[in-house]
Design a protein around this motif. Structure first.
Motif, mmCIF file in Angstrom:
data_model
loop_
_atom_site.group_PDB
_atom_site.id
_atom_site.type_symbol
_atom_site.label_atom_id
_atom_site.label_comp_id
_atom_site.label_asym_id
_atom_site.label_seq_id
_atom_site.Cartn_x
_atom_site.Cartn_y
_atom_site.Cartn_z
ATOM 1 N N THR A 155 0.920 -1.012 -0.153
ATOM 2 C CA THR A 155 0.069 0.298 0.073
ATOM 3 C C THR A 155 0.780 1.490 -0.013
ATOM 4 O OG1 THR A 155 -0.024 0.145 2.419
ATOM 5 C CG2 THR A 155 -1.561 -1.305 1.406
ATOM 6 N N GLY A 156 0.357 2.359 -0.117
ATOM 7 C CA GLY A 156 0.960 3.830 0.054
ATOM 8 C C GLY A 156 1.123 4.363 1.444
ATOM 9 N N VAL A 157 1.288 3.602 2.339
ATOM 10 C CA VAL A 157 1.576 4.055 3.746
ATOM 11 C C VAL A 157 2.740 4.509 3.776
ATOM 12 C CG1 VAL A 157 1.567 3.348 6.160
ATOM 13 C CG2 VAL A 157 -0.237 2.153 4.775
ATOM 14 N N PHE A 158 3.933 3.834 3.139
ATOM 15 C CA PHE A 158 5.059 4.699 3.080
ATOM 16 C C PHE A 158 5.318 5.510 2.074
ATOM 17 C CE2 PHE A 158 7.319 0.949 5.417
ATOM 18 C CZ PHE A 158 7.475 1.435 6.651
ATOM 19 N N SER A 159 6.089 6.834 2.402
ATOM 20 C CA SER A 159 6.381 7.482 1.366
ATOM 21 C C SER A 159 7.602 6.915 0.686
ATOM 22 C CB SER A 159 6.766 8.867 1.924
ATOM 23 O OG SER A 159 8.016 8.752 3.007
ATOM 24 N N PRO A 160 8.002 7.372 -0.539
ATOM 25 C CA PRO A 160 9.092 6.701 -1.062
ATOM 26 C C PRO A 160 10.438 6.652 -0.109
ATOM 27 C CG PRO A 160 8.090 7.884 -2.598
ATOM 28 C CD PRO A 160 7.179 8.274 -1.367
ATOM 29 N N GLU A 161 10.476 8.029 0.404
ATOM 30 C CA GLU A 161 11.763 7.849 1.317
ATOM 31 C C GLU A 161 11.595 7.102 2.590
ATOM 32 O OE1 GLU A 161 10.938 11.686 -1.032
ATOM 33 O OE2 GLU A 161 9.741 10.320 0.400
ATOM 34 N N ALA A 162 10.527 7.013 3.213
ATOM 35 C CA ALA A 162 10.362 6.106 4.127
ATOM 36 C C ALA A 162 10.616 4.375 3.841
ATOM 37 C CB ALA A 162 9.033 6.394 4.905
ATOM 38 N N ALA A 163 10.011 4.290 2.559
ATOM 39 C CA ALA A 163 9.972 2.970 2.070
ATOM 40 C C ALA A 163 11.689 2.704 1.897
ATOM 41 C CB ALA A 163 9.191 2.747 1.002
ATOM 42 N N ALA A 164 12.306 3.544 1.392
ATOM 43 C CA ALA A 164 13.794 3.270 1.195
ATOM 44 C C ALA A 164 14.500 3.075 2.363
ATOM 45 C CB ALA A 164 14.355 4.218 0.406
ATOM 46 N N ALA A 165 14.220 3.960 3.550
ATOM 47 C CA ALA A 165 14.570 3.898 4.714
ATOM 48 C C ALA A 165 14.228 2.408 5.376
ATOM 49 C CB ALA A 165 14.031 5.226 5.955
ATOM 50 N N ALA A 166 13.177 2.071 5.278
ATOM 51 C CA ALA A 166 12.558 0.807 5.729
ATOM 52 C C ALA A 166 13.561 -0.376 5.345
ATOM 53 C CB ALA A 166 11.244 0.665 5.672
ATOM 54 N N ILE A 167 13.789 -0.308 3.858
ATOM 55 C CA ILE A 167 14.562 -1.318 3.211
ATOM 56 C C ILE A 167 15.913 -1.355 3.949
ATOM 57 C CG2 ILE A 167 15.741 -2.013 1.162
ATOM 58 C CD1 ILE A 167 13.077 -1.064 -0.204
ATOM 59 N N ASP A 168 16.457 -0.165 4.122
ATOM 60 C CA ASP A 168 17.805 0.214 4.600
ATOM 61 C C ASP A 168 18.031 -0.772 6.199
ATOM 62 O OD1 ASP A 168 18.818 1.151 2.445
ATOM 63 O OD2 ASP A 168 18.699 3.142 3.076
ATOM 64 N N ILE A 169 16.908 -0.257 6.919
ATOM 65 C CA ILE A 169 16.858 -0.878 8.178
ATOM 66 C C ILE A 169 16.865 -2.297 8.089
ATOM 67 C CG2 ILE A 169 15.434 -0.747 10.300
ATOM 68 C CD1 ILE A 169 14.914 2.129 9.553
ATOM 69 N N SER A 170 15.990 -2.852 7.409
ATOM 70 C CA SER A 170 15.744 -4.224 7.465
ATOM 71 C C SER A 170 17.095 -4.842 6.850
ATOM 72 C CB SER A 170 14.598 -4.452 6.518
ATOM 73 O OG SER A 170 13.300 -3.832 7.165
ATOM 74 N N GLN A 171 17.637 -4.504 5.986
ATOM 75 C CA GLN A 171 18.896 -5.083 5.156
ATOM 76 C C GLN A 171 19.786 -5.149 6.292
ATOM 77 O OE1 GLN A 171 19.174 -6.886 2.810
ATOM 78 N NE2 GLN A 171 17.910 -6.062 0.994
ATOM 79 N N LYS A 172 19.985 -4.050 7.056
ATOM 80 C CA LYS A 172 21.154 -4.003 8.223
ATOM 81 C C LYS A 172 21.041 -5.179 9.041
ATOM 82 C CE LYS A 172 22.759 -1.154 11.876
ATOM 83 N NZ LYS A 172 22.520 0.200 12.699
ATOM 84 N N GLY A 173 19.831 -5.494 9.563
ATOM 85 C CA GLY A 173 19.612 -6.685 10.278
ATOM 86 C C GLY A 173 19.814 -8.150 9.694
ATOM 87 N N VAL A 174 19.454 -8.173 8.347
ATOM 88 C CA VAL A 174 19.594 -9.480 7.636
ATOM 89 C C VAL A 174 21.179 -9.358 7.226
ATOM 90 C CG1 VAL A 174 19.279 -10.461 5.207
ATOM 91 C CG2 VAL A 174 17.429 -9.106 6.640
#
Length: 603
Positions: A155-174
């Motif tokens: 959905t469009g809950v995340f802004s494009p900037e927030a979506a990119a930040a979410a990916i970075d945060i998640s990738q850091k843990g993985v």
């Protein structure tokens, strides 16, 4: 003096300074500060509520908790995008999901590891009971996190900037190594377990709010990991095609899960548990250390005995010194009205050369009961129960049987019944059944827990309608439960001269002769050769029982081979008959080696 007034020697102030569960509401030495023993008592009170909560309630509370964690992931990612990744400012609202969960009373895996561990350490609940709760809460949290991640990904809950930040945060843990994740998660587990301990030491919501906020703010600031957040982050990457599920679960979620669990348990066992005194258990349970589970019960739970220690158990059950005595257990909820049930049990037991009838007064806890009885009033509970049981004892004295009784107070009456039967090595349980008894109202609690294995002994479940034992009908198709019905009928005939009729239903008139031969042979094999033989060739078992029961005072039914779940939860044959007949009905069940699948669904 009304029943609600405190006992003599107990001040009004003392009565008010206990919570409704009996745990201290104020400190004993300093009113606004709890000692370690008092904190432990409060944790035990909460653990009692949690470990006896039904699976459905646990799951949906955990589902809500898992979805609330989505708020943490959502806000943390959005704040990271808006602050340009500033570590402190981006983490300021990270605790929001945890605040919702803890102050809202939802179930969260790490937060709910502490109270069940406290029960298990004291051997008040078994390890299987603890692991059951952990498993249900973890699955519910993961389901809520998965649903939240799905919404955020598609959905469009995340802004494009927030979506990119979410990916970075998640990738850091993985991308973090297994052992680094494990130890970081271990420290997070320490923080969460510490929050639980301090939460039970706090007395107001504002204190709890700041406690939760500050503690969970440490997780992002110290680059630590929480398993439900980590699972949500992984599923977000999986839905976007940025990570593979299985490697993510093994390499990311698993080490965080292990670290959180071990970190929390270590805090409870090493730091908190051993700084309390032996008085903690005396307050947590009436009777203290003497009533703990055995080591085998603690390890294997209901498979070998009890899985939980009730709040009160006055004992008095038959012991091993009675050798090969035939033991009949009679659970009752109201001693004032259940004398006929005890008379029925005594009549059956009297035909045994050496028999003991043990009456268990089962009192299911409720908000009203715990408000009325505090931990310091065990004598009052036991005394009232003992007084009520005197008339029952007088009833049993008229029979040639040994009699004993006990009182059990618990959150879960049906399961306690099975535990008591195993504990006293009962041969037969005679159980009353109607809508007023607490165990008849708790179908979800008992359904799967007791279907995992055979009943511990023979069960005779009585639906009493002005019980009269003068004329008994025994329908039979030759199963093991019908054999128990035959034994009951034989005992009644020998004891009080009960007239017995046997009923066998065949599918057509052509099978009538074979049915007659079967029933005559079956009657002879079970010492019922003098019984009246009835053959019905309609093929309608329910209708035949209803027709023949018109002139009978009691119908003895063998438990259906369609399975326990079918019999007690759905509109099965026996429940229809029980509800439709005007006379009393007893359902007999004898352990017969049926496996779980068959016991659940029948043939």
């Amino acid at each position: 003096m009304s029943d609600r007034e405190p006992e003599e020697g107990t001040s009004v102030r003392d009565a008010m300074e206990r919570s409704r569960s009996g745990a201290p509401a104020v400190g004993g030495v300093i009113r606004d500060r709890f000692e370690t023993d008092e904190v432990f008592q409060r944790i035990i009170a909460a653990a009692d509520e949690e470990v006896t909560t039904k699976s459905r309630e646990l799951f949906f509370s955990a589902l809500a908790g898992g979805f609330a964690i989505t708020l943490t992931f959502l806000i943390y990612s959005s704040m990271t995008a808006k602050t340009g990744g500033a570590p402190v400012r981006s983490a300021l609202l990270y605790p929001i999901g945890f605040i919702y969960i803890i102050l809202g009373g939802y179930q969260l895996y790490t937060e709910n590891t502490v109270p069940p561990v406290a029960l298990a350490l004291e051997r008040l609940a078994s390890l299987p009971a603890m692991l059951r709760q952990w498993g249900i809460v973890l699955v519910g949290n993961f389901a809520g996190g998965l649903f939240g991640a799905l919404i955020l990904a598609y959905t469009g809950v995340f802004s494009p900037e927030a979506a990119a930040a979410a990916i970075d945060i998640s990738q850091k843990g993985v991308e973090t190594g297994f052992w680094d994740l494990f130890f970081k998660a271990g420290f997070a587990g320490l923080i969460v377990a510490g929050v639980v301990w301090l939460d039970f030491a706090a007395r107001d919501t504002i204190s709890r709010f700041f406690l939760v906020y500050i503690a969970f703010l440490l997780i992002p600031l110290a680059d630590l990991f929480h398993v439900v957040v980590s699972f949500t982050e992984l599923m977000y990457l999986v839905f976007l095609g940025e990570a593979a599920l299985l490697p993510g679960l093994v390499g990311f979620v698993l080490p965080v899960l292990l670290g959180n669990t071990i970190g929390g348990v270590v805090l409870v066992t090493v730091v908190n548990y051993f700084q309390t005194t032996e008085e903690r258990l005396e307050e947590a349970r009436f009777g203290g250390v003497e009533r703990r589970l055995s080591v085998r019960e603690s390890a294997f739970g209901g498979l070998v005995g009890r899985s939980y220690v009730p709040l009160l158990d006055t004992g008095g059950r038959p012991g091993d010194t009675e050798g090969d005595a035939y033991r009949v257990m009679v659970p009752i909820a109201n001693p004032r009205t259940e004398a006929p049930l005890v008379e029925f049990a005594c009549t059956l037991a009297e035909q045994r050369e050496d028999a003991n009838v043990h009456v268990v007064h089962l009192i299911e806890t409720s908000d009203e009961m715990v408000r009325r009885y505090g931990p310091g009033q065990v004598d009052r509970i036991a005394g009232e129960s003992k007084a009520l049981l005197r008339d029952i004892e007088a009833t049993a004295d008229a029979y040639d049987v040994r009699y004993s009784s006990s009182t059990v107070v618990s959150h879960r009456s049906f399961v306690e019944m099975f535990d008591e039967a195993r504990s006293m090595a009962a041969d037969l349980v005679v159980l009353g059944w109607d809508d007023d008894r607490p165990w008849a109202r708790d179908k979800p609690q008992r359904s799967l827990d007791q279907l995992k294995h055979e009943p511990p002994c023979d069960f005779l479940v009585l639906k009493d309608r002005e019980l009269d034992l003068s004329r008994v009908l025994v329908p039979t198709a030759g199963g093991p439960d019908s054999i128990l019905s035959a034994e009951v009928a034989t005992a009644l005939g020998a004891s009080i001269g009960t007239e017995v009729s046997l009923l066998h239903v065949v599918d057509s008139p052509a099978e009538r002769a074979a049915g007659t031969e079967f029933l005559r042979s079956w009657a002879a094999d079970h010492d019922l050769a003098e019984a009246e033989l009835l053959i019905d060739d309609s093929g309608d078992v329910e209708g035949a029982i209803a027709r023949e029961a018109t002139d009978e005072s009691l119908v003895l039914l063998g438990a259906s081979e369609r399975g326990v779940l079918s019999r007690f939860v759905t509109n099965s044959l026996h429940l229809s008959v029980v509800n439709d007949l005007d006379c009393s009905v007893a359902i007999a069940e004898r352990p017969a080696g049926r496996n779980l699948l068959r016991r659940l669904f029948g043939r």
